[in-house]
Design a protein around this motif. Structure first.
Motif, PDB file in Angstrom:
ATOM      1  N   ALA A   1     -16.848 -41.180  -8.662  1.00  0.00           N
ATOM      2  CA  ALA A   1     -16.273 -42.386  -9.097  1.00  0.00           C
ATOM      3  C   ALA A   1     -16.454 -43.047 -10.543  1.00  0.00           C
ATOM      4  O   ALA A   1     -15.560 -43.379 -11.229  1.00  0.00           O
ATOM      5  N   LEU A   2     -17.562 -42.547 -11.040  1.00  0.00           N
ATOM      6  CA  LEU A   2     -18.283 -43.129 -12.301  1.00  0.00           C
ATOM      7  C   LEU A   2     -17.330 -42.341 -13.180  1.00  0.00           C
ATOM      8  O   LEU A   2     -16.959 -42.699 -14.395  1.00  0.00           O
ATOM      9  N   GLY A   3     -17.258 -40.929 -13.023  1.00  0.00           N
ATOM     10  CA  GLY A   3     -16.541 -40.031 -13.994  1.00  0.00           C
ATOM     11  C   GLY A   3     -14.990 -40.582 -13.998  1.00  0.00           C
ATOM     12  O   GLY A   3     -14.472 -40.481 -14.957  1.00  0.00           O
TER      13      GLY A   3
ATOM     14  N   ASP B   1     -13.050 -28.360 -11.143  1.00  0.00           N
ATOM     15  CA  ASP B   1     -11.705 -28.179 -10.683  1.00  0.00           C
ATOM     16  C   ASP B   1     -10.971 -29.308 -10.107  1.00  0.00           C
ATOM     17  O   ASP B   1      -9.722 -29.387 -10.386  1.00  0.00           O
ATOM     18  N   ALA B   2     -11.574 -30.076  -9.321  1.00  0.00           N
ATOM     19  CA  ALA B   2     -10.889 -31.316  -9.010  1.00  0.00           C
ATOM     20  C   ALA B   2     -10.591 -32.176  -9.889  1.00  0.00           C
ATOM     21  O   ALA B   2      -9.443 -32.948  -9.941  1.00  0.00           O
ATOM     22  N   PHE B   3     -11.186 -32.263 -10.889  1.00  0.00           N
ATOM     23  CA  PHE B   3     -11.024 -33.081 -12.000  1.00  0.00           C
ATOM     24  C   PHE B   3      -9.744 -32.437 -12.847  1.00  0.00           C
ATOM     25  O   PHE B   3      -9.016 -33.477 -13.316  1.00  0.00           O
TER      26      PHE B   3
ATOM     27  N   VAL C   1     -25.372 -37.053 -11.270  1.00  0.00           N
ATOM     28  CA  VAL C   1     -24.455 -37.023 -12.565  1.00  0.00           C
ATOM     29  C   VAL C   1     -24.287 -35.464 -12.951  1.00  0.00           C
ATOM     30  O   VAL C   1     -23.360 -34.919 -13.309  1.00  0.00           O
ATOM     31  N   LYS C   2     -25.409 -34.765 -12.916  1.00  0.00           N
ATOM     32  CA  LYS C   2     -25.542 -33.390 -13.424  1.00  0.00           C
ATOM     33  C   LYS C   2     -24.906 -32.766 -12.568  1.00  0.00           C
ATOM     34  O   LYS C   2     -23.958 -31.445 -12.687  1.00  0.00           O
ATOM     35  N   ALA C   3     -24.992 -33.063 -11.128  1.00  0.00           N
ATOM     36  CA  ALA C   3     -23.793 -32.185 -10.152  1.00  0.00           C
ATOM     37  C   ALA C   3     -22.365 -32.231 -10.313  1.00  0.00           C
ATOM     38  O   ALA C   3     -21.680 -31.633  -9.848  1.00  0.00           O
ATOM     39  N   LEU C   4     -21.941 -33.399 -11.165  1.00  0.00           N
ATOM     40  CA  LEU C   4     -20.518 -33.306 -11.585  1.00  0.00           C
ATOM     41  C   LEU C   4     -20.105 -32.036 -12.330  1.00  0.00           C
ATOM     42  O   LEU C   4     -18.997 -31.630 -12.633  1.00  0.00           O
TER      43      LEU C   4
END
Length: 293
Positions: free
Chosen positions: A267-269, A66-68, A56-59
């Protein structure tokens, strides 16, 4: 005794009705609940099998953010364009003859085109306006117009927006048409009898009534574009400009050591974003149902 005799058939009828919902709940469990649990558990699972927040921290990594961001821009722009275009098309149908051939043909075509995506849609655009598409070649040979004079935009964010708009407009037509049908002609006649202009009717009567349905439909289009994968995957062969393609890369290629569940965290994001959007959509739909009923 009589009351017991009446209650027994009712209980039997209620049990039969509940039995009929078993296939639905089984479908929801298999294709929604279980995958969601797998994503949530995997997002917080460490390499040693314990609980970890590393994924989760890696998000917060720049390339994921940038992808989000690109996914949100793609979804928002295509949703707004699709909502406006679909609403205008729906209004044109409402003003046409009720039950006429035009309305039946357009709504049937919209039902098909709203589901037209994936490899088929990507190939259609490549064959039409791709680098060697017949429209691209014809414009260059006959009108000296080069569609790609400023770069190969079809495989970037502008191209994805154009392609997503293709199925967003017919989807908007389908979901927004019932709201326009709910507008009573008597309301406009009443406004005109009171001396109201067309502008006043749309801004003070029809507009406020249609606003929740329009905004709710736009949110639905946003969620539809945000979760779309197949069309972008078929079109973009290199790089992962949007979050669904980032998830594909994390699940199908070599990942960074210690972040094997990073794809599930991304995917959770996506699940959280879509859940928020659909929650707002549900609230707006509830408000629209008050006057449509």
């Amino acid at each position: 005794m009589a009351s017991q005799a009446v209650a027994a058939p009712r209980r039997k009828l209620r049990g039969t009705a509940l039995l009929g919902t078993v296939p639905f709940f089984a479908y929801v469990t298999i294709f929604l609940v279980i995958p969601t649990l797998v994503v949530v558990i995997g997002a917080f699972a460490g390499d040693d099998g314990g609980v970890s927040f590393a994924n989760v921290k890696a998000l917060t990594n720049d390339y994921i953010l940038d992808a989000f961001g690109r996914s949100i821009v793609l979804s928002a722009v295509s949703a707004v364009i699709g909502a406006i275009g679909g609403a205008l098309l729906a209004y044109a149908l409402v003003t046409s003859k009720a039950g006429g051939v035009l309305r039946r043909v357009v709504t049937s075509a919209a039902g098909v085109l709203a589901q037209f995506g994936g490899v088929t849609l990507a190939f259609a655009f490549l064959a039409t306006i791709g680098l060697s598409g017949f429209v691209t070649v014809w414009l260059k040979d006959h009108l000296s117009i080069d569609l790609y004079a400023n770069g190969v935009w079809l495989f970037e964010l502008p191209g994805l927006i154009l392609i997503y708009t293709y199925f967003q407009i017919p989807l908007m037509l389908i979901v927004f048409l019932p709201a326009l049908d709910g507008i009573r002609p008597q309301w406009r006649e009443a406004c005109e009898s009171l001396g109201a202009t067309t502008w006043q009717y749309w801004t003070r009567v029809a507009g406020p009534l249609l606003a929740p349905a329009f905004l709710g439909s736009t949110l639905l289009l946003f969620a539809n574009a945000f979760s779309a994968y197949a069309t972008a995957a078929a079109l973009v062969s290199q790089g992962s400009p949007i979050i669904p393609l980032q998830i594909r890369g994390a699940l199908t290629s070599e990942v960074v050591l210690g972040q094997q569940n990073l794809g599930k965290a991304m995917a959770l994001g996506m699940v959280i974003v879509v859940a928020v959007v659909m929650g707002l959509y549900s609230l707006l739909e509830r408000r629209t149902a008050k006057w449509l009923g």
